[in-house]
Every structure is written in structure tokens, then in C-alpha cells.
Design a protein around this motif. Sequence first.
Motif, PDB file in Angstrom:
ATOM      1  N   GLN A  26       0.833  -1.061  -0.033  1.00 21.21           N
ATOM      2  CA  GLN A  26      -0.082  -0.011   0.061  1.00 21.21           C
ATOM      3  C   GLN A  26       0.773   1.223   0.035  1.00 21.21           C
ATOM      4  OE1 GLN A  26      -3.280  -0.921   0.108  1.00 21.21           O
ATOM      5  NE2 GLN A  26      -4.034   1.037  -0.597  1.00 21.21           N
ATOM      6  N   GLU A  27       1.263   1.691  -0.917  1.00 22.30           N
ATOM      7  CA  GLU A  27       2.113   2.864  -1.405  1.00 22.30           C
ATOM      8  C   GLU A  27       2.003   4.001  -0.532  1.00 22.30           C
ATOM      9  OE1 GLU A  27       2.757   3.450  -5.387  1.00 22.30           O
ATOM     10  OE2 GLU A  27       3.600   1.448  -5.954  1.00 22.30           O
ATOM     11  N   ASN A  28       0.590   4.451  -0.624  1.00 16.50           N
ATOM     12  CA  ASN A  28       0.325   5.739   0.125  1.00 16.50           C
ATOM     13  C   ASN A  28      -0.174   5.609   1.599  1.00 16.50           C
ATOM     14  OD1 ASN A  28       0.569   7.256  -2.380  1.00 16.50           O
ATOM     15  ND2 ASN A  28      -1.475   6.618  -3.095  1.00 16.50           N
ATOM     16  N   ALA A  29       0.184   4.540   2.296  1.00 21.92           N
ATOM     17  CA  ALA A  29      -0.084   4.489   3.513  1.00 21.92           C
ATOM     18  C   ALA A  29       0.740   5.094   4.508  1.00 21.92           C
ATOM     19  CB  ALA A  29       0.075   2.827   4.084  1.00 21.92           C
ATOM     20  N   GLN A  30      -0.103   5.890   5.649  1.00 19.50           N
ATOM     21  CA  GLN A  30       0.555   6.317   6.619  1.00 19.50           C
ATOM     22  C   GLN A  30       0.997   5.725   7.658  1.00 19.50           C
ATOM     23  OE1 GLN A  30      -3.003   8.603   7.963  1.00 19.50           O
ATOM     24  NE2 GLN A  30      -2.095  10.552   7.373  1.00 19.50           N
ATOM     25  N   VAL A  31       2.429   5.989   8.174  1.00 17.97           N
ATOM     26  CA  VAL A  31       3.420   5.207   9.237  1.00 17.97           C
ATOM     27  C   VAL A  31       2.969   5.896  10.534  1.00 17.97           C
ATOM     28  CG1 VAL A  31       5.291   4.227   9.609  1.00 17.97           C
ATOM     29  CG2 VAL A  31       4.626   4.337   7.370  1.00 17.97           C
ATOM     30  N   PHE A  32       2.532   5.123  11.475  1.00 16.65           N
ATOM     31  CA  PHE A  32       2.795   5.655  12.963  1.00 16.65           C
ATOM     32  C   PHE A  32       3.294   4.693  13.943  1.00 16.65           C
ATOM     33  CE2 PHE A  32      -1.344   7.089  10.990  1.00 16.65           C
ATOM     34  CZ  PHE A  32      -1.330   8.355  11.427  1.00 16.65           C
ATOM     35  N   ARG A  33       3.998   5.333  15.051  1.00 17.92           N
ATOM     36  CA  ARG A  33       4.627   4.324  16.085  1.00 17.92           C
ATOM     37  C   ARG A  33       3.313   4.057  17.167  1.00 17.92           C
ATOM     38  NH1 ARG A  33       6.796   5.220  20.864  1.00 17.92           N
ATOM     39  NH2 ARG A  33       6.293   7.465  20.830  1.00 17.92           N
ATOM     40  N   ILE A  34       3.374   2.757  17.561  1.00 20.61           N
ATOM     41  CA  ILE A  34       2.541   2.502  18.375  1.00 20.61           C
ATOM     42  C   ILE A  34       2.905   2.715  19.693  1.00 20.61           C
ATOM     43  CG2 ILE A  34       1.271   0.597  19.365  1.00 20.61           C
ATOM     44  CD1 ILE A  34       1.627  -1.164  17.073  1.00 20.61           C
ATOM     45  N   ALA A  35       1.883   3.674  20.449  1.00 17.25           N
ATOM     46  CA  ALA A  35       2.138   3.741  22.016  1.00 17.25           C
ATOM     47  C   ALA A  35       1.026   3.388  22.791  1.00 17.25           C
ATOM     48  CB  ALA A  35       2.291   5.303  22.186  1.00 17.25           C
ATOM     49  N   ASP A  36       1.352   2.730  23.682  1.00 14.31           N
ATOM     50  CA  ASP A  36       0.315   2.182  24.734  1.00 14.31           C
ATOM     51  C   ASP A  36      -0.892   2.809  25.034  1.00 14.31           C
ATOM     52  OD1 ASP A  36       1.712  -0.279  24.481  1.00 14.31           O
ATOM     53  OD2 ASP A  36       3.054   0.090  26.379  1.00 14.31           O
ATOM     54  N   ASP A  37      -0.433   4.263  25.334  1.00  8.23           N
ATOM     55  CA  ASP A  37      -1.752   5.010  25.682  1.00  8.23           C
ATOM     56  C   ASP A  37      -2.226   6.007  24.778  1.00  8.23           C
ATOM     57  OD1 ASP A  37       0.698   6.359  25.650  1.00  8.23           O
ATOM     58  OD2 ASP A  37       0.447   7.349  27.554  1.00  8.23           O
ATOM     59  N   TYR A  38      -1.980   5.890  23.518  1.00 10.55           N
ATOM     60  CA  TYR A  38      -2.311   6.783  22.295  1.00 10.55           C
ATOM     61  C   TYR A  38      -3.230   6.054  21.258  1.00 10.55           C
ATOM     62  CZ  TYR A  38      -1.526  10.463  18.822  1.00 10.55           C
ATOM     63  OH  TYR A  38      -1.683  11.491  18.141  1.00 10.55           O
ATOM     64  N   THR A  39      -4.291   6.476  21.060  1.00 13.47           N
ATOM     65  CA  THR A  39      -4.892   5.972  20.025  1.00 13.47           C
ATOM     66  C   THR A  39      -5.377   6.802  18.649  1.00 13.47           C
ATOM     67  OG1 THR A  39      -7.160   6.533  21.225  1.00 13.47           O
ATOM     68  CG2 THR A  39      -6.067   4.404  21.749  1.00 13.47           C
ATOM     69  N   SER A  40      -4.965   7.918  18.619  1.00 13.45           N
ATOM     70  CA  SER A  40      -5.533   8.670  17.595  1.00 13.45           C
ATOM     71  C   SER A  40      -5.027   8.098  16.151  1.00 13.45           C
ATOM     72  CB  SER A  40      -4.901   9.975  17.624  1.00 13.45           C
ATOM     73  OG  SER A  40      -3.372  10.137  17.542  1.00 13.45           O
ATOM     74  N   PHE A  41      -3.819   7.218  16.122  1.00 11.39           N
ATOM     75  CA  PHE A  41      -3.537   6.560  15.026  1.00 11.39           C
ATOM     76  C   PHE A  41      -4.725   5.722  14.454  1.00 11.39           C
ATOM     77  CE2 PHE A  41      -2.815   3.200  17.775  1.00 11.39           C
ATOM     78  CZ  PHE A  41      -1.870   3.521  18.745  1.00 11.39           C
ATOM     79  N   ILE A  42      -5.462   5.394  15.237  1.00  7.68           N
ATOM     80  CA  ILE A  42      -6.876   4.352  14.745  1.00  7.68           C
ATOM     81  C   ILE A  42      -7.698   5.226  14.547  1.00  7.68           C
ATOM     82  CG2 ILE A  42      -8.423   2.643  15.533  1.00  7.68           C
ATOM     83  CD1 ILE A  42      -6.148   1.656  17.558  1.00  7.68           C
ATOM     84  N   ASP A  43      -7.896   6.383  14.981  1.00  7.09           N
ATOM     85  CA  ASP A  43      -9.048   7.187  14.661  1.00  7.09           C
ATOM     86  C   ASP A  43      -9.188   7.621  13.129  1.00  7.09           C
ATOM     87  OD1 ASP A  43     -11.476   8.912  15.060  1.00  7.09           O
ATOM     88  OD2 ASP A  43     -10.237  10.687  15.434  1.00  7.09           O
ATOM     89  N   ASP A  44     -10.472   7.734  12.528  1.00  5.20           N
ATOM     90  CA  ASP A  44     -10.308   7.917  11.133  1.00  5.20           C
ATOM     91  C   ASP A  44     -11.475   9.004  10.996  1.00  5.20           C
ATOM     92  OD1 ASP A  44     -12.729   6.656  11.430  1.00  5.20           O
ATOM     93  OD2 ASP A  44     -12.403   5.420   9.682  1.00  5.20           O
ATOM     94  N   ARG A  45     -11.657   9.965  11.928  1.00  8.25           N
ATOM     95  CA  ARG A  45     -12.548  10.981  11.721  1.00  8.25           C
ATOM     96  C   ARG A  45     -12.016  12.197  10.702  1.00  8.25           C
ATOM     97  NH1 ARG A  45     -13.657  12.674  17.813  1.00  8.25           N
ATOM     98  NH2 ARG A  45     -11.377  12.134  17.935  1.00  8.25           N
ATOM     99  N   ARG A  46     -10.754  12.407  10.386  1.00  2.83           N
ATOM    100  CA  ARG A  46     -10.170  13.294   9.541  1.00  2.83           C
ATOM    101  C   ARG A  46      -9.579  12.659   8.152  1.00  2.83           C
ATOM    102  NH1 ARG A  46      -5.832  17.058  12.928  1.00  2.83           N
ATOM    103  NH2 ARG A  46      -7.600  17.857  14.500  1.00  2.83           N
ATOM    104  N   GLU A  47      -9.176  11.465   8.208  1.00  2.08           N
ATOM    105  CA  GLU A  47      -8.865  10.902   7.105  1.00  2.08           C
ATOM    106  C   GLU A  47      -9.308   9.380   7.202  1.00  2.08           C
ATOM    107  OE1 GLU A  47      -4.689  11.677   7.041  1.00  2.08           O
ATOM    108  OE2 GLU A  47      -4.851  12.893   5.243  1.00  2.08           O
ATOM    109  N   THR A  48     -10.160   8.944   6.565  1.00  3.48           N
ATOM    110  CA  THR A  48     -10.599   7.495   6.496  1.00  3.48           C
ATOM    111  C   THR A  48      -9.606   6.847   5.747  1.00  3.48           C
ATOM    112  OG1 THR A  48     -11.796   7.822   4.177  1.00  3.48           O
ATOM    113  CG2 THR A  48     -13.103   8.087   6.237  1.00  3.48           C
TER     114      THR A  48
END
Length: 248
Positions: A41-63
Motif C-alpha cells: 500500500q504505497e500511500n499508507a501513513q506510518v505511525f509508531r504504536i504507543a500504549d496510551d495513544y489511540t489517535s492513529f486508529i481514529d479516522d474522523r479526519r482521514e478515512t
Amino acid sequence: MSFEHAVLSARQSRNGGISARILHFGNGAPPVEVNCATAFQENAQVFRIADDYTSFIDDRRETYSVIFIVGSDPGRIRKFMRIYRPLLKSKAKIALLRDARPQVRAQILNVGFDDVFDVEMDPTEGQARIKAILGRMGQRQTDDLLRNVRQLHLQHYVISPLLGRESRILSLLAAAKGAPVRTERLTATGRSALRPISPKSLQVLISGLRAKLKPTISIMSHGSSGYALLDASPVAELLATAAVGAEH
């Protein structure tokens, strides 16, 4: 998916927007598995997983529709899915490891992932498998929507909750719009997992179904021709009058 999400997703597709996210563990540079995931998936966003952070899962801004969890620790990958699985129901969930041995693969699939890739997988094969997963998810969502619509429609006729077989029989009768539905069709299962029922059992089901109908709704027996659903509600009468008026 909400209407707003659908519009946003379509807009992003036109603009070459993000449709996948890649999540990795660790505080340093992204591991080599991230590079492998971008091949799928060439255009994928990359995030580092943090135990207390979930905004990388949220898709309210970008589905997005696909999420990769990459790393070399299968236990940590399984733990992540156990925590966040309820938030990822509508996503294609892919685990990507350097070494996806059969036992490890089975353990990861058991916690809710849709597939497990390794770094040796050909990008074309991976893309085809992702497309198949999304296709199955889309079909399930369509089936769920149609089932919900049918249940909402059937609420017009009943005053008590219906059993599975009762719902199917009433759906067939309602779809016939007052015309008789043959007994053979009502006793057959079609695509249902249930086995066919006998005409005698159908009579019992019809009797129980009649007790659940609203006062303005009735099921009439037409002998060998089967059964018909009659709707004497004001709405039905108005629709029938409007239909007659439209013909003239």
C-alpha cells in the motif's frame, strides 16, 4: 460507515489520499517490515504504536480501510489486537512479520487479524489478498444492511419480535404484495442454513405468526395456492388508491 465518512473517502480516492495505515513498535527508526508494508500500500501513513495513544486508529479526519501491524514480536502484536479490536471492526487487519511460521500465524489469526503476511510475500499477491478481504467485508456490510432494512420493514406488520423462520416467511409474503405465495416456496429454505420444513410445520408457523401480527394485518389461506398477506392499514389503503389513480 457514516455519510460524512463515505464522502470523505470518495474525495480522498479522487485526490490519491490515504487508504491504509502502518503501525510499528519501538522508539527508533521504523523497522524493515514497514518498507515491506508500503510495497502493498504505497500511500499508507506510518505511525509508531504507543500504549496510551489511540489517535492513529481514529479516522474522523482521514478515512482508511486497511491497517498493518508490523514487528518481530508476535506476542506484542496479539496484545495490540486484543486491546483495539473493537475499534477496528470495519478495517482489513493485516499482521506483517519477518517470520510468519504456521503456529505463529494461527495464533495471530485467532485474536482477530484477517491475514498474516511475511517479508517474503510478493506485493502482487499481497494486494490481491487485501482486495479479497475488503470484498468479503463489503459483502458482509451489504448483507447486514439488507437484513436491518428488512427487519425495519417487517416492524410495520408485527407487534411482537419474530423468530428467524417467521421473519423469512413474512418477508416472502410481504414481497408478494397480496398475491398468494405457494406452500412449496414457503417450506423451502433457499439460501438459509435451516432445513426444509413440512407443510404441517408451516401451518404451525403461520398460526404463530398470525398471533404476532397487528390487527390490520392478516394471513389468508388459499388452499393449494399457498398463503397471502393482507394489509388493511390506512397507509396500505392510501397507497392502493394512489396506484389506481396513477393508472387512470
